[in-house]
Design an enzyme around this catalytic site. Structure first.
Site, mmCIF file in Angstrom:
data_model
loop_
_atom_site.group_PDB
_atom_site.id
_atom_site.type_symbol
_atom_site.label_atom_id
_atom_site.label_comp_id
_atom_site.label_asym_id
_atom_site.label_seq_id
_atom_site.Cartn_x
_atom_site.Cartn_y
_atom_site.Cartn_z
ATOM 1 C CG PHE A 140 -1.739 -1.344 1.441
ATOM 2 C CD1 PHE A 140 -2.824 -1.588 0.687
ATOM 3 C CD2 PHE A 140 -1.332 -2.250 2.186
ATOM 4 C CE1 PHE A 140 -3.440 -2.921 0.707
ATOM 5 C CE2 PHE A 140 -1.786 -3.645 2.092
ATOM 6 C CZ PHE A 140 -2.833 -3.999 1.542
ATOM 7 C CG HIS B 272 -4.671 2.826 9.405
ATOM 8 N ND1 HIS B 272 -3.299 2.817 9.876
ATOM 9 C CD2 HIS B 272 -4.489 2.780 8.082
ATOM 10 C CE1 HIS B 272 -2.392 3.131 8.924
ATOM 11 N NE2 HIS B 272 -3.277 3.115 7.704
HETATM 12 N N1 SAH Z 1 4.061 -0.056 4.729
HETATM 13 C C1 SAH Z 1 3.189 -1.187 4.075
HETATM 14 C C2 SAH Z 1 1.766 -1.413 4.645
HETATM 15 C C3 SAH Z 1 1.730 -1.680 5.920
HETATM 16 S S1 SAH Z 1 -0.085 -2.065 6.350
HETATM 17 C C4 SAH Z 1 3.455 -1.087 2.647
HETATM 18 O O1 SAH Z 1 4.293 -0.208 2.113
HETATM 19 O O2 SAH Z 1 2.693 -1.969 1.955
HETATM 20 C C5 SAH Z 1 -0.061 -2.212 8.140
HETATM 21 C C6 SAH Z 1 0.899 -3.392 8.788
HETATM 22 O O3 SAH Z 1 0.851 -2.771 10.187
HETATM 23 C C7 SAH Z 1 0.353 -4.665 8.665
HETATM 24 O O4 SAH Z 1 1.345 -5.513 7.881
HETATM 25 C C8 SAH Z 1 0.126 -5.274 9.964
HETATM 26 O O5 SAH Z 1 0.423 -6.626 10.415
HETATM 27 C C9 SAH Z 1 0.995 -4.188 10.827
HETATM 28 N N2 SAH Z 1 0.107 -3.858 12.353
HETATM 29 C C10 SAH Z 1 -0.788 -3.727 12.328
HETATM 30 N N3 SAH Z 1 -0.802 -3.430 13.992
HETATM 31 C C11 SAH Z 1 0.319 -3.837 14.319
HETATM 32 C C12 SAH Z 1 0.824 -3.664 15.713
HETATM 33 N N4 SAH Z 1 0.006 -3.294 16.616
HETATM 34 N N5 SAH Z 1 2.036 -4.039 15.881
HETATM 35 C C13 SAH Z 1 2.899 -4.380 14.823
HETATM 36 N N6 SAH Z 1 2.497 -4.222 13.581
HETATM 37 C C14 SAH Z 1 1.059 -4.038 13.344
HETATM 38 MG MG MG Z 2 -0.276 2.896 4.714
#
Ligand code: SAH
Ligand code: MG
Length: 204
Positions: free
Chosen positions: A14, A138
């Site tokens: 993303f 999020h």
């Molecule tokens: N930066 C990525 C997208 C991240 S999506 C890109 O460039 O495509 C959000 C990520 O955050 C997911 O992989 C999810 O596993 C992680 N995530 C969500 N909550 C989290 C938490 N509390 N601790 C660690 N990782 C988390």
């Molecule tokens: Mg993002």
């Protein structure tokens, strides 16, 4: 255009190229030598931009993700990818895809995966950071925990990057935008810009 060892557009995730370029640039603007850290690596798309810039400037990139996916990635949710489902189909595991990306991009000498909930890793973290990129969960709870746990670890002059900022509620969720406002209200940061949905600030 940026010269990257692996085309991020071939990696699940993303991070649009225009914003990825800003991630790369942020590392170049950060105080020299300090490590960088991203929260939320997923399959490593953003990691390519940050990691390559870190490699070229002799820095280490810590990539924090429990690799179990966010709420919206779970089976039955809107951003679920069946190719990333666990064997029992009940959950998600992105660590294999992430490792493959890091290897294919030649970043194993630069990227340290931290496979843990971000709040847990933050509890023991003591190293000042040159760049902090927040792109994890999020939900309001997750976003606030990332801010409270990690922003204090940013070095003076370090860059804070926040992804998925939507000033208009019709365009997307509130919590990342709330962090963006919070950082400005704290008066601890100078705003460097909002590039599409990527906010960039410098700690005073
Ligand atoms: N930066 C990525 C997208 C991240 S999506 C890109 O460039 O495509 C959000 C990520 O955050 C997911 O992989 C999810 O596993 C992680 N995530 C969500 N909550 C989290 C938490 N509390 N601790 C660690 N990782 C988390
Ligand atoms: Mg993002």
């Amino acid at each position: 255009m940026l010269d990257l060892p692996l085309d991020p557009e071939g990696v699940k995730g993303f991070m649009p190229p225009e914003e990825g370029m800003e991630l790369y640039r942020a590392v170049e603007l950060a105080p020299p030598g300090l490590p960088c850290l991203e929260i939320g690596s997923y399959c490593g798309k953003s990691t390519i931009y940050l990691g390559t810039a870190c490699q070229r400037s002799g820095r280490v990139l810590f990539a924090v993700d429990h690799h179990a996916g966010s709420e919206e990635h779970q089976p039955g949710e809107g951003y679920h990818d069946p190719e990333l489902a666990t064997a029992d189909g009940q959950g998600v595991d992105t660590f294999g895809a992430f490792r493959a990306t890091v290897k294919a991009a030649g970043l194993e000498d630069t990227v340290v995966p931290v496979v843990a909930p971000s709040a847990l890793a933050a509890r023991a973290w003591a190293t000042p950071l040159g760049v902090l990129f927040i792109d994890g969960g999020h939900s309001r709870e997750a976003a606030q925990a990332d801010y409270a746990g990690w922003v204090p670890k940013l070095a003076s002059g370090g860059l804070l990057l926040i992804h998925d900022i939507f000033p208009n509620p019709a365009d997307g969720g509130r919590p990342p935008y709330e962090l963006w406002c919070q950082a400005q209200d704290s008066r601890k940061f100078e705003v460097l810009g909002l590039f599409h949905t990527l906010g960039m600030l410098r700690k005073r």
